[in-house]
Write an enzyme that holds these catalytic residues in place. Structure first.
Site, PDB file in Angstrom:
ATOM      1  N   TYR A 103     -15.932  31.607 -42.442  1.00 37.72           N
ATOM      2  CA  TYR A 103     -15.289  32.038 -41.208  1.00 37.72           C
ATOM      3  C   TYR A 103     -14.990  33.582 -41.454  1.00 37.72           C
ATOM      4  O   TYR A 103     -15.113  34.388 -40.184  1.00 37.72           O
ATOM      5  CB  TYR A 103     -14.062  31.180 -41.432  1.00 37.72           C
ATOM      6  N   ASN A 126     -13.420  23.731 -30.699  1.00 37.00           N
ATOM      7  CA  ASN A 126     -15.192  23.396 -30.043  1.00 37.00           C
ATOM      8  C   ASN A 126     -15.260  22.029 -29.442  1.00 37.00           C
ATOM      9  O   ASN A 126     -15.281  20.899 -30.257  1.00 37.00           O
ATOM     10  CB  ASN A 126     -15.972  23.776 -31.230  1.00 37.00           C
ATOM     11  N   CYS A 134     -20.435  24.200 -35.486  1.00 34.29           N
ATOM     12  CA  CYS A 134     -19.572  24.507 -36.439  1.00 34.29           C
ATOM     13  C   CYS A 134     -19.450  23.960 -37.620  1.00 34.29           C
ATOM     14  O   CYS A 134     -18.749  24.482 -38.503  1.00 34.29           O
ATOM     15  CB  CYS A 134     -17.963  24.413 -35.379  1.00 34.29           C
ATOM     16  N   HIS A 135     -20.158  23.026 -37.599  1.00 30.60           N
ATOM     17  CA  HIS A 135     -20.476  22.348 -39.095  1.00 30.60           C
ATOM     18  C   HIS A 135     -21.010  23.338 -40.148  1.00 30.60           C
ATOM     19  O   HIS A 135     -21.181  23.216 -41.474  1.00 30.60           O
ATOM     20  CB  HIS A 135     -21.078  21.016 -39.136  1.00 30.60           C
ATOM     21  N   GLU A 161     -29.825  19.182 -42.363  1.00 35.64           N
ATOM     22  CA  GLU A 161     -30.410  20.247 -41.884  1.00 35.64           C
ATOM     23  C   GLU A 161     -30.823  21.003 -43.267  1.00 35.64           C
ATOM     24  O   GLU A 161     -31.266  22.049 -43.304  1.00 35.64           O
ATOM     25  CB  GLU A 161     -29.317  21.157 -41.467  1.00 35.64           C
TER      26      GLU A 161
END
Length: 175
Positions: A103, A126, A134-135, A161
């Site tokens: 962040y 979001n 945002c993950h 991912e």
């Protein structure tokens, strides 16, 4: 004369739980996990229209993403938010697949180095889970924190991912 905007939506059964998909004539308004924090209060106010072309394309791209076949979504977006939220969401959207960012790093990259807390709040709002990824945001120490869809989902998305939690990169560039 006031006009009413047409909104279409449907529920899609993702591998991580049902998701509400919503769009306007301009693009996707929202992709939420059912029951997540900040889930739209008006979820039942719109008819379900699963045959809508954009909602169908969204389902196809989400299916490919969860199958590990898609790394970047190519859908028109139309999220509602403040100018600051839009700027934060644009920064988040620049974090590449398989990478993370803290962040604080994102706040600095956006030219607001002391705004990590405000950035976190904007991130929580979001409306486009997965599409605005945002993950991929982590704490300063590289730990899982703050995901409206729940930390187990955040962890599952990062594993999908093939992201390692120890590496993070400030990839967002200021406007």
């Amino acid at each position: 004369m006031q006009t009413t905007e047409t909104i279409w939506q449907c529920v899609w059964p993702s591998p991580l739980g049902e998701m509400l998909l919503r769009c306007s004539a301009q693009g996707l308004r929202g992709v939420w996990f059912i029951g997540q924090r900040y889930f739209p209060a008006d979820a039942n106010a719109f008819a379900t229209t699963p045959g809508h072309a954009l909602l169908h394309e969204t389902q196809q791209q989400l299916t490919a993403y969860f199958a590990g076949e898609l790394q970047q979504f190519t859908l028109p977006l139309d999220p509602l938010g403040t100018p600051f939220q839009h700027r934060v969401w644009q920064g988040i959207a620049r974090i590449p697949y398989g990478h993370t960012c803290s962040y604080g790093e994102l706040a600095a990259a956006l030219g607001r180095p002391t705004a990590a807390r405000a950035l976190g709040h904007a991130t929580g709002q979001n409306p486009l889970s997965l599409l605005i990824p945002c993950h991929r945001l982590l704490s300063k120490q590289g730990q899982l924190t703050g995901y409206a869809g729940g930390l187990p989902r955040k962890q599952a998305l990062l594993q999908l991912e093939h992201t390692t939690l120890r590496t993070h990169h400030a990839t967002a560039q200021p406007d």
